[in-house]
Every structure is written in structure tokens, then in C-alpha cells.
Design a protein around this motif. Structure first.
Motif, PDB file in Angstrom:
ATOM      1  N   UNK A 159      51.410  36.329  48.884  1.00 24.74           N
ATOM      2  CA  UNK A 159      52.200  36.299  47.651  1.00 24.74           C
ATOM      3  C   UNK A 159      52.586  34.880  47.272  1.00 24.74           C
ATOM      4  N   UNK A 160      52.981  34.085  48.256  1.00 26.55           N
ATOM      5  CA  UNK A 160      53.365  32.709  47.956  1.00 26.55           C
ATOM      6  C   UNK A 160      52.167  31.886  47.498  1.00 26.55           C
ATOM      7  N   UNK A 161      50.982  32.195  47.996  1.00 22.99           N
ATOM      8  CA  UNK A 161      49.788  31.474  47.552  1.00 22.99           C
ATOM      9  C   UNK A 161      49.532  31.720  46.072  1.00 22.99           C
ATOM     10  N   UNK A 162      49.706  32.957  45.624  1.00 24.66           N
ATOM     11  CA  UNK A 162      49.519  33.253  44.204  1.00 24.66           C
ATOM     12  C   UNK A 162      50.611  32.617  43.353  1.00 24.66           C
ATOM     13  N   UNK A 163      51.834  32.595  43.866  1.00 24.07           N
ATOM     14  CA  UNK A 163      52.914  31.920  43.140  1.00 24.07           C
ATOM     15  C   UNK A 163      52.620  30.438  43.006  1.00 24.07           C
ATOM     16  N   UNK A 164      52.188  29.815  44.110  1.00 22.67           N
ATOM     17  CA  UNK A 164      51.888  28.383  44.093  1.00 22.67           C
ATOM     18  C   UNK A 164      50.700  28.087  43.187  1.00 22.67           C
ATOM     19  N   UNK A 165      49.682  28.899  43.271  1.00 17.76           N
ATOM     20  CA  UNK A 165      48.499  28.682  42.424  1.00 17.76           C
ATOM     21  C   UNK A 165      48.857  28.794  40.943  1.00 17.76           C
ATOM     22  N   UNK A 166      49.611  29.816  40.589  1.00 17.26           N
ATOM     23  CA  UNK A 166      50.004  29.978  39.193  1.00 17.26           C
ATOM     24  C   UNK A 166      50.889  28.841  38.703  1.00 17.26           C
ATOM     25  N   UNK A 167      51.802  28.361  39.565  1.00 17.43           N
ATOM     26  CA  UNK A 167      52.684  27.273  39.162  1.00 17.43           C
ATOM     27  C   UNK A 167      51.908  25.973  38.955  1.00 17.43           C
ATOM     28  N   UNK A 168      50.955  25.686  39.859  1.00 15.92           N
ATOM     29  CA  UNK A 168      50.154  24.459  39.716  1.00 15.92           C
ATOM     30  C   UNK A 168      49.282  24.532  38.473  1.00 15.92           C
ATOM     31  N   UNK A 169      48.682  25.676  38.235  1.00 16.21           N
ATOM     32  CA  UNK A 169      47.810  25.811  37.067  1.00 16.21           C
ATOM     33  C   UNK A 169      48.589  25.849  35.758  1.00 16.21           C
ATOM     34  N   UNK A 170      49.900  26.098  35.819  1.00 17.83           N
ATOM     35  CA  UNK A 170      50.699  26.081  34.598  1.00 17.83           C
ATOM     36  C   UNK A 170      50.959  24.663  34.096  1.00 17.83           C
TER      37      UNK A 170
END
Length: 276
Positions: A159-170
Motif C-alpha cells: 500500500x505504501x508503495x502505491x502511495x509513494x508512486x502516486x505522490x511522486x508521479x503527481x
């Protein structure tokens, strides 16, 4: 000169606010009143059914259970945060093999129940005791707390990987391009430019994940870990008093509210520069 139209010169004012009691307002007041009555009834029940001897007898056990819950969630969240970095990198990788493995990891741990994952670790690794004993890992997996910690860490990492990925790509690509034009290395750009902006986006989802982990930690009581819910089940089995679960619910609520206010405070601190 043309005459000014008096109607056009008048200032247009907004329509007056609606008065009376529309249906939405009535329903809202009724719901609030019902919640208030439920709260008053709960407090009245706790006061009328209060048993000091039971409280002083089992309060130390509840404190121990709270400590086990907080320790389990805190350690698993930290380990999950460390694991989420390479997983998020794999999800964003252009290498199809790395991206596929990272996607499979996230897909499995986000698509299956946490309880099933805890059972797979607790009962599954127990089936391989000779092999684990041969490599020196059985001393770790024979402890139910360690099994829960292992399962929780892998779950929250997904879950944290998806949160981090989405935040970086934002973060817009212009930030990368601007840093590159200044000659900044990519790692320094990620640490000094991208991560501070991504943290603002990711803070609220991280807070939600932490709260979900606190509430989801109750399942470890099924695999003989005496966390808050485990102590609650033990207390109820000895007293058959419904208060045992009410105490646990109140303690969980206090922990969640403390975390929520803590996240709000951190968010206000790191977004001070955005407010005018």
C-alpha cells in the motif's frame, strides 16, 4: 449622451438565503439527535455498569495489549516504508521484468485479505519447520508476534508503495526538467525537490494507512497474539461482561483520534508556505 438605464445601474444582489425547515435540514437534525442519544445512552450504561474491581483487575492487561498493538503497527509501518521504496521504483521502472514483479507483489498483497496473509505466514511457515530450522529461521517464525509482524510489513509495503508512486508521479515533469537544467544529480533532485512536494500529497494517504493498520491489527488476536483485542477476548472469556469490548472500542477510538489530529498538525506545519 445616452441616458443611463436605471435598471442597469442597480447593483445585482444575491438572492436571500432560504428560510424555513427544508427536508435536508430536518433529516440532519434528526441524525445528529440520534447520535447524541446513542452517545448519552452509552455513557449512561458505562456509568451504571461500572465495576471498579473488574477495572483494576484487567486494566494492566489492557495497557499491555495497547503496547503490543502500537509496537506491532509502528515496527511494521517502518519496515513497510523501507520496503516500499524499491517496490515503488519497480512499479515506475521501464524494465518490463522489474515492473512485472513489482506489480505482482502489489497486486497480491492489495488483492487478498490481511487475515489470509497472516494465516499463510503463521500456519504456512509452520509446515516448513525442518527447512526453516536448517537455515536458522525457525526461532523467528515460531513466535506468533513475529509472524504477524512479517505479514503486516509485507502488506503495508504494498500500500505504501502505491502511495509513494502516486505522490511522486503527481509532481509535474517540469520540476525534473528544471532541476536537470540546473545540473542537479537525479538522486539529489529526488531528495531535495521531488520528495518534499510528494510528501504533501502523500501525507494524508499515509495517515489513512496508519489508521487502517491500527484497526486491522485486531486480527492478530486470532493467531494468539495478545494485543489489545487479544486481551479483550481473554477478559470477556473470564468475565462474560460486554464492557470488555466497549473498553476496547473506546481505546481504539482514542488511538485513532490521536493519530488523526497528529496528521492534521503535521499537514498544517508542512503546508504553511501554501497558505496566504
Amino acid at each position: 449622451m445616452s441616458a443611463v438605464d436605471p435598471a442597469a445601474s442597480e447593483v445585482l444582489r444575491p438572492p436571500p438565503p432560504p428560510h424555513g425547515w427544508p427536508r435536508e435540514r430536518v433529516v440532519g437534525y434528526i441524525l445528529v439527535a440520534l447520535w447524541a442519544l446513542a452517545l448519552v445512552g452509552l455513557v449512561a450504561y458505562l456509568i451504571s455498569a461500572w465495576k471498579p474491581d473488574m477495572f483494576w483487575r484487567y486494566a494492566p492487561g489492557y495497557l499491555s495489549g495497547v503496547w503490543v498493538t502500537i509496537k506491532l503497527v509502528a515496527i511494521s509501518v517502518v519496515i513497510g516504508a523501507l520496503l516500499s521504496v524499491p517496490v515503488a521504483y519497480g512499479r515506475m521502472s521501464r524494465n518490463p521484468i522489474i515492473a512485472s514483479f513489482a506489480y505482482a507483489y502489489v497486486y497480491f498483497f492489495r488483492g487478498t485479505p490481511l487475515l489470509a496473509q497472516a494465516f499463510l505466514v503463521y500456519y504456512g511457515f509452520g509446515s516448513f519447520r525442518p527447512q526453516l530450522d536448517a537455515i536458522g529461521l525457525w526461532s523467528f517464525f515460531r513466535d506468533a508476534f513475529n509472524c504477524a509482524l512479517f505479514a503486516f510489513s509485507l502488506n503495508t509495503a504494498a500500500y505504501q508503495a502505491e502511495i509513494l508512486r502516486g505522490a511522486i508521479q503527481s509532481v509535474s515533469k517540469g520540476q525534473w526538467e528544471g532541476a536537470e537544467s540546473l545540473g542537479l544529480p537525479r538522486l539529489l533532485t529526488l531528495r531535495k525537490v521531488i520528495f518534499p512536494q510528494a510528501l504533501i500529497v502523500a501525507l494524508r494517504p499515509y495517515g489513512n494507512e496508519l489508521i487502517l493498520m491500527i484497526k486491522g491489527s485486531a486480527i492478530v488476536a486470532i493467531i494468539t497474539v495478545y494485543d489489545l483485542m487479544g486481551v479483550t477476548r481473554l477478559t470477556y472469556s473470564r468475565t462474560f461482561d460486554f464492557q470488555a469490548y466497549l473498553w476496547a472500542a473506546i481505546i481504539y477510538l482514542l488511538i485513532v483520534e490521536t493519530l488523526r489530529h497528529g496528521v492534521d498538525w503535521v499537514e498544517k506545519r508542512i503546508t504553511r508556505h501554501l497558505k496566504r
